[in-house]
Design a protein around this motif. Structure first.
Motif, PDB file in Angstrom:
ATOM      1  N   UNK C  12       0.833  -1.206   0.000  1.00  0.00           N
ATOM      2  CA  UNK C  12       0.000   0.000   0.000  1.00  0.00           C
ATOM      3  C   UNK C  12       0.872   1.263   0.000  1.00  0.00           C
ATOM      4  N   UNK C  13       1.928   1.263   0.831  1.00  0.00           N
ATOM      5  CA  UNK C  13       2.834   2.416   0.868  1.00  0.00           C
ATOM      6  C   UNK C  13       3.535   2.599  -0.475  1.00  0.00           C
ATOM      7  N   UNK C  16       0.438   3.525  -3.503  1.00  0.00           N
ATOM      8  CA  UNK C  16      -0.495   4.643  -3.329  1.00  0.00           C
ATOM      9  C   UNK C  16       0.053   5.997  -3.800  1.00  0.00           C
ATOM     10  N   UNK C  17       1.314   6.334  -3.494  1.00  0.00           N
ATOM     11  CA  UNK C  17       1.796   7.687  -3.862  1.00  0.00           C
ATOM     12  C   UNK C  17       1.708   7.954  -5.366  1.00  0.00           C
ATOM     13  N   UNK C  18       1.380   9.197  -5.696  1.00  0.00           N
ATOM     14  CA  UNK C  18       1.128   9.574  -7.089  1.00  0.00           C
ATOM     15  C   UNK C  18       2.326   9.289  -8.000  1.00  0.00           C
ATOM     16  N   UNK C  19       3.523   9.622  -7.560  1.00  0.00           N
ATOM     17  CA  UNK C  19       4.682   9.427  -8.433  1.00  0.00           C
ATOM     18  C   UNK C  19       4.982   7.939  -8.629  1.00  0.00           C
ATOM     19  N   UNK C  20       4.786   7.159  -7.579  1.00  0.00           N
ATOM     20  CA  UNK C  20       4.970   5.709  -7.698  1.00  0.00           C
ATOM     21  C   UNK C  20       3.981   5.120  -8.707  1.00  0.00           C
ATOM     22  N   UNK C  22       2.529   6.738 -11.172  1.00  0.00           N
ATOM     23  CA  UNK C  22       2.885   7.179 -12.517  1.00  0.00           C
ATOM     24  C   UNK C  22       4.044   6.337 -13.071  1.00  0.00           C
ATOM     25  N   UNK C  65      13.617   4.450  -4.085  1.00  0.00           N
ATOM     26  CA  UNK C  65      12.475   3.694  -3.561  1.00  0.00           C
ATOM     27  C   UNK C  65      12.920   2.324  -3.054  1.00  0.00           C
TER      28      UNK C  65
END
Lengths: 141, 141, 141, 141
Positions: C12-13, C16-20, C22, C65
């Motif tokens: 989930x972490x 979820x983030x927008x850049x991840x 994309x 990441x």
């Protein structure tokens, strides 16, 4: 002199350790979050078979100390190095007296970053950056 | 022994320079693109007012040499360091004999990258990576 | 799954983030202090006028990441990056699916160091190392 | 404008690549061995579950480009990145327009070093340094 630590105490931290004494480090200048450290030449610093330049490890040690003491000048106590990165721009030649400027870029509660520049005969020899652990203030006595 | 340079010649490049002699570096092992360098303890290596650990600049010098000689073992001639990055994981304690492993990750015509690991008493003390200039082969004689 | 954080929560972490999202990052594998992250190719990743290789900034993001989530897999909560260092060994070519391995080298109370390796078609493209702030555990709820 | 390459050509090299276009990079200023690159905000840049800051990988890409184009402005042709090191000082917040300054510290025949600084709302967010391969001038046509 800075507010959190006297120049004499910085000088003592710089000139007492055995490796600093062997190198011959001395405190040229100190301000808030900034120091200039001097390093006279020694024959034992030479790096190669022909003795034509100073060993990068000597410059790295000088760089580490400059960054470290910039942080000490800011936070007021000794701090261990977490990581160090050095770029060698030009060789330090035999006989050159070296100067290293350390300047704190940012100091937080757990880490501080310092910019480092080593010069000889007025030319940039090394650019560096180091990270130091600030979350280690000794207990008040 | 590697194909491009004899172990004796690597040993000579390692043990002739003044700073290497002062440190006490010795060649423990060498293979293609890989070396292990040993460093016995000296009192002059100590870092702090209390003499409780070895100076990071000594470890950085050892790391630099390990990466450098890994590249030498691969390309067959002395190479200058372009940049060096070290992460200090644990302190080296007084009396510890140190080992540094250098291994070439990639060697090209102009630069080579080496991975570096310094250990003491079997524990990782430092991880590093260095970049070395390979486009400097001396003219054939 | 690791002991301090469930694989689902790591997933989930990560996703979820927008850049991840994309980028298209996905969690291939996770263990204690180690992750493998996958990154499929996108046309928007291309770096140069001729579109002949993937931008180093995309690889750096992937590397960051991988190191970050290796630390998350060890400590159990999200951690900010303090510094990141990447060495580019080979170009990532159009269409290549990438993998990044992050492995914690040492995690302390305030910082953790992770080793990072990005591969494509089974070859090493990037070696990296990152430092992450571990002293930021969210308050228990 | 610099002597070895026209501003229009630098602009073309900056704004043609797919990843640069997606990011939205633009050339704010250029001089000999120095550039300033602008980066407007995009929602897709956000890093975390809460969308509270811009991803470090976006900043690293911006930093890489600033260093790269500083070298391009000096040598006159596109150069690949060898290594990149970034220190994150402060988070970039949603909506912030970013600036990155790249300045060549030293350019040689095979490598060049550039200093990098990313700012947002006038504050330093990132300090970086990159190494670029200069020995790759395209053949004259």
């Amino acid at each position: 002199m800075t507010e959190k630590i006297a120049r004499d105490e910085i000088d003592r931290l710089l000139t007492t350790p055995a490796y600093h004494r062997w190198l011959g480090l001395w405190l040229e200048d100190v301000g808030p979050g900034a120091v200039t450290i001097g390093l006279p030449f020694r024959e034992e610093f030479l790096a190669d078979v022909d003795g034509s330049y100073v060993h990068g490890g000597v410059l790295a040690a000088l760089a580490d100390v400059a960054g470290d003491f910039a942080v000490i000048a800011q936070v007021g106590y000794a701090v261990p190095t977490i990581d160090l990165r050095v770029d060698y721009l030009r060789a330090a030649r035999p006989g050159m007296e070296l100067r290293a400027d350390g300047v704190v870029a940012r100091a937080g509660r757990s880490v501080a970053v310092a910019n480092i520049r080593v010069t000889g005969d007025g030319r940039e020899l090394l650019l560096g950056r180091g990270l130091y652990a600030t979350g280690t203030a000794p207990p008040a006595k």
